[in-house]
Design a protein around this motif. Structure first.
Motif, PDB file in Angstrom:
ATOM      1  N   MET A  98       0.810  -1.004   0.003  1.00 42.07           N
ATOM      2  CA  MET A  98      -0.028  -0.140  -0.201  1.00 42.07           C
ATOM      3  C   MET A  98       0.763   1.248  -0.091  1.00 42.07           C
ATOM      4  O   MET A  98       1.922   1.307   0.889  1.00 42.07           O
TER       5      MET A  98
ATOM      6  N   GLU B 151      -0.292   7.173  -0.502  1.00 37.50           N
ATOM      7  CA  GLU B 151      -1.426   8.030  -0.970  1.00 37.50           C
ATOM      8  C   GLU B 151      -2.424   8.372   0.090  1.00 37.50           C
ATOM      9  O   GLU B 151      -2.625   7.281   0.968  1.00 37.50           O
TER      10      GLU B 151
ATOM     11  N   TYR C 292      -5.797   7.532   2.067  1.00 36.38           N
ATOM     12  CA  TYR C 292      -6.570   6.429   1.955  1.00 36.38           C
ATOM     13  C   TYR C 292      -7.822   6.940   2.751  1.00 36.38           C
ATOM     14  O   TYR C 292      -7.641   7.011   4.182  1.00 36.38           O
TER      15      TYR C 292
ATOM     16  N   SER D 230      -9.193   4.245  10.733  1.00 42.25           N
ATOM     17  CA  SER D 230      -8.086   4.332   9.733  1.00 42.25           C
ATOM     18  C   SER D 230      -7.686   2.856   9.467  1.00 42.25           C
ATOM     19  O   SER D 230      -7.755   1.889  10.135  1.00 42.25           O
ATOM     20  N   PHE D 231      -6.944   2.646   8.033  1.00 47.22           N
ATOM     21  CA  PHE D 231      -6.582   1.467   7.658  1.00 47.22           C
ATOM     22  C   PHE D 231      -5.480   1.001   8.596  1.00 47.22           C
ATOM     23  O   PHE D 231      -5.445  -0.259   9.114  1.00 47.22           O
TER      24      PHE D 231
ATOM     25  N   HIS E 109     -14.803   1.505   2.206  1.00 43.08           N
ATOM     26  CA  HIS E 109     -14.534   2.962   2.845  1.00 43.08           C
ATOM     27  C   HIS E 109     -15.660   3.528   3.294  1.00 43.08           C
ATOM     28  O   HIS E 109     -16.935   3.538   2.834  1.00 43.08           O
TER      29      HIS E 109
END
Length: 183
Positions: free
Chosen positions: A1, A4, A6, A23-24, A75
């Protein structure tokens, strides 16, 4: 990943009810259950051929392994009417990013929910929507996400994944099991 932007993903409880946006990094660092979307694209209405991808070098996990047609995170994003985008809308976005990189998403490709299930492999606690659709091609894979794609006989893949699970991503192993239980 890459680094950028996300967008936040969606934390859920064990039943798939939304808890909050996260968040991821937070999801994967703290083993928080979140929504993922996995996609099976079949070559024809008889569902005998499934599109597989070999994971690219810049993917988060599973580099070089065989995987489902496409997949990703849902998302925390809203449509123009202020409604949270659906798993199916997310599926179309994922397909566009991974398999229709330089072409328009075909109108004939319609996604349907096959099933939902939980995956519990820390640090990945996921609530998965498995979606499927039919489209014979052509495709334009994103070279950063996908090394190569090809259609395989579904029965062969379902048998081979039992014999050689290490060739396939962990999530694809689980998706095949879920599909066979719900098909």
């Amino acid at each position: 990943m890459t680094n950028e932007f996300y967008p936040p993903i969606i934390q859920v409880d064990n039943s798939g009810n939304i808890v909050k946006p996260i968040s991821f990094q937070e999801a994967h660092s703290n083993a928080l259950r979140h929504i993922t979307i996995n996609l099976f694209v079949f070559g024809a209405q008889d569902y005998k051929r499934i599109l597989l991808q070999k994971r690219g070098k810049k993917t988060f996990r599973g580099e070089g392994k065989l995987d489902m047609s496409a997949g990703g995170h849902m998302h925390y994003l809203f449509d123009r009417e202020g409604k949270l985008i659906t798993p199916e809308e997310t599926g179309y976005n994922i397909l566009e990013k991974e398999l229709f990189f330089n072409q328009k998403l075909p109108e004939t490709l319609k996604l349907e929910q096959i099933c939902t299930f939980s995956r519990d492999f820390e640090p990945d606690l996921e609530f998965t929507y498995l979606l499927g659709g039919v489209y014979p091609g052509p495709f334009s894979p994103n070279p950063e996400e996908v090394f190569e794609i090809n259609f395989q006989d579904f029965d062969f893949v379902a048998d081979d994944i039992k014999k050689q699970p290490e060739k396939y991503t962990r999530q694809f192993n689980l998706c095949i099991d879920a599909y066979l239980q719900h098909a």
